[in-house]
Design an enzyme around this catalytic site. Structure first.
Site, PDB file in Angstrom:
ATOM      1  CG  ASN A  70     -19.800   4.531 -23.555  1.00 29.60           C
ATOM      2  OD1 ASN A  70     -20.745   5.058 -22.996  1.00 29.60           O
ATOM      3  ND2 ASN A  70     -18.631   5.141 -23.729  1.00 29.60           N
ATOM      4  CB  SER A  76      -7.369   6.453 -19.403  1.00 24.78           C
ATOM      5  OG  SER A  76      -8.711   6.665 -19.806  1.00 24.78           O
ATOM      6  CD1 TRP A  77      -9.897  11.387 -24.775  1.00 22.85           C
ATOM      7  CD2 TRP A  77      -7.996  10.431 -25.408  1.00 22.85           C
ATOM      8  NE1 TRP A  77      -9.696  11.673 -26.123  1.00 22.85           N
ATOM      9  CE2 TRP A  77      -8.532  11.095 -26.533  1.00 22.85           C
ATOM     10  CE3 TRP A  77      -6.780   9.752 -25.562  1.00 22.85           C
ATOM     11  CZ2 TRP A  77      -7.921  11.121 -27.785  1.00 22.85           C
ATOM     12  CZ3 TRP A  77      -6.155   9.763 -26.811  1.00 22.85           C
ATOM     13  CH2 TRP A  77      -6.730  10.436 -27.901  1.00 22.85           C
ATOM     14  CB  SER A 129     -15.663   0.238 -25.858  1.00 18.67           C
ATOM     15  OG  SER A 129     -16.799   1.053 -25.700  1.00 18.67           O
ATOM     16  CE  LYS A 136     -17.083   7.731 -28.899  1.00 21.98           C
ATOM     17  NZ  LYS A 136     -16.172   7.015 -28.003  1.00 21.98           N
ATOM     18  CB  ALA A 155      -7.096   6.071 -23.587  1.00 25.93           C
ATOM     19  CE  LYS A 182     -14.194  11.244 -28.944  1.00 29.68           C
ATOM     20  NZ  LYS A 182     -13.763   9.971 -29.582  1.00 29.68           N
TER      21      LYS A 182
END
Length: 332
Positions: free
Chosen positions: A256, A11-12, A254, A191, A140, A106
């Site tokens: 996460n 996706s990103w 998100s 994060k 994204a 990340k």
């Protein structure tokens, strides 16, 4: 004219390739599967990751990394953090000499405790001044839908950062530059772990005060670690720190945070993975490495440590929540 290869059609990666194409930059996207590459090139859609987004007709995709890398001036690595090294082992000889290498990953590598730029320098045999990292509040799905956002391009060579900034600037995507690679990378990696904690709190029924407290205290942990590793605390007050934290810890988009919510409801990591369509959030994989990195440098990171123990299955989310609430406070 700049020519980019984006390696990774998740996706990103797909979204950033769209951003580059919308900015007028020539870009080829590498996809692991031939059918995904064909769909992007022919139908202008990524059916697996962004099925509702029409991709630019100028965006081309290929299943052959050598084709994507041929003659490019910049390479974007959109590969999950813990798999980056193995891919670079295959691609290192194909990376064009002098090309800028941009990391979208990340995390902190398990075992080596290296940041992603360090993994690229090591496994990809790329000099650090050629490596840029991109970090910020970059969900994204929202960017693919062309909702306005900002980001940070960090590189020790400021001119390279400015070049990448120019190549990915659009009406909806606003990049800023920075030379603090360490701060931007640690902000982006840590994060995810703080977002897991926020999700755990939400899964237990706690509200916005708890989330805000975890974000703020999480920022303090990230800042301490950043300074200990030679980065700048002020970086974490910007898009790559607070900006990314707010988005990742608060948004239902998100991964996460959603994964943390499942853990907060009492699921195991395996059960949470099943509930999240077979996907493990990056913070689950990185929390052990980030915690070890902090311990190595004598940095106190109680939220990271709590998440690590929950993900390891040694304690429940509710138990570590009680520990954090009742923990003895020390002056900053």
């Amino acid at each position: 004219m700049s020519r980019y290869a984006v390696l990774g059609a998740g996706s990103w990666g797909t979204t950033f390739a769209k951003v580059l194409a919308d900015a007028g930059t020539e870009v080829t996207l590498w996809a692991r599967r031939q059918e995904v590459a064909d769909a992007i090139t022919t139908d202008h859609v990524n059916p697996e990751y962004l099925p509702d987004i029409k991709l630019p007709s100028a965006l081309r995709a290929t299943h052959d990394a050598r084709v994507a890398l041929d003659g490019v001036t910049a390479v974007v690595l959109a590969i999950p953090a813990q798999r980056l090294r193995e891919h670079l082992a295959d691609w290192a000889d194909e990376l064009p000499r002098g090309a800028t290498v941009v990391s979208l990953a990340k995390g902190v590598e398990m075992g080596s405790l290296k940041r992603m730029s360090e993994v690229i320098a090591d496994a990809g045999r790329v000099s650090p001044d050629r490596i840029a990292v991109l970090s910020g509040p970059n969900l994204a799905g929202e960017i693919a839908a062309e909702q306005p956002t900002a980001t940070v391009v960090a590189c020790s060579d400021h001119d390279r950062a400015v070049a990448v900034q120019h190549d990915c600037s659009t009406g909806y995507f606003k990049p800023y530059t920075n030379v603090d690679v360490i701060g931007c990378e640690l902000g982006g990696a840590c994060k995810n772990v703080i977002a897991l904690a926020c999700g755990m709190a939400s899964g237990q029924g706690y509200g916005d005060n708890t989330t805000a407290s975890l974000i703020t205290r999480g920022l303090a942990e990230i800042s301490r670690l950043t300074v200990a590793l030679g980065g700048q605390a002020m970086t974490l007050a910007g898009l790559a720190g607070m900006g990314d934290l707010v988005a990742t810890c608060s948004s239902p988009l998100s991964r996460n945070r959603r994964f943390g919510e499942s853990l907060g409801r009492g699921m195991t990591v395996a059960e949470a993975e099943q509930a999240n369509h077979g996907q493990v959030a990056e913070g689950v994989k990185s929390c052990e490495a980030i915690g070890e990195l902090a311990r190595t440098h004598g940095v106190d990171t109680p939220i990271v440590d709590a998440v690590r123990r929950v993900c390891a299955g040694t304690v429940s989310a509710r138990d570590v929540g009680d520990e954090l609430i009742n923990r003895e406070r020390k002056p900053e």
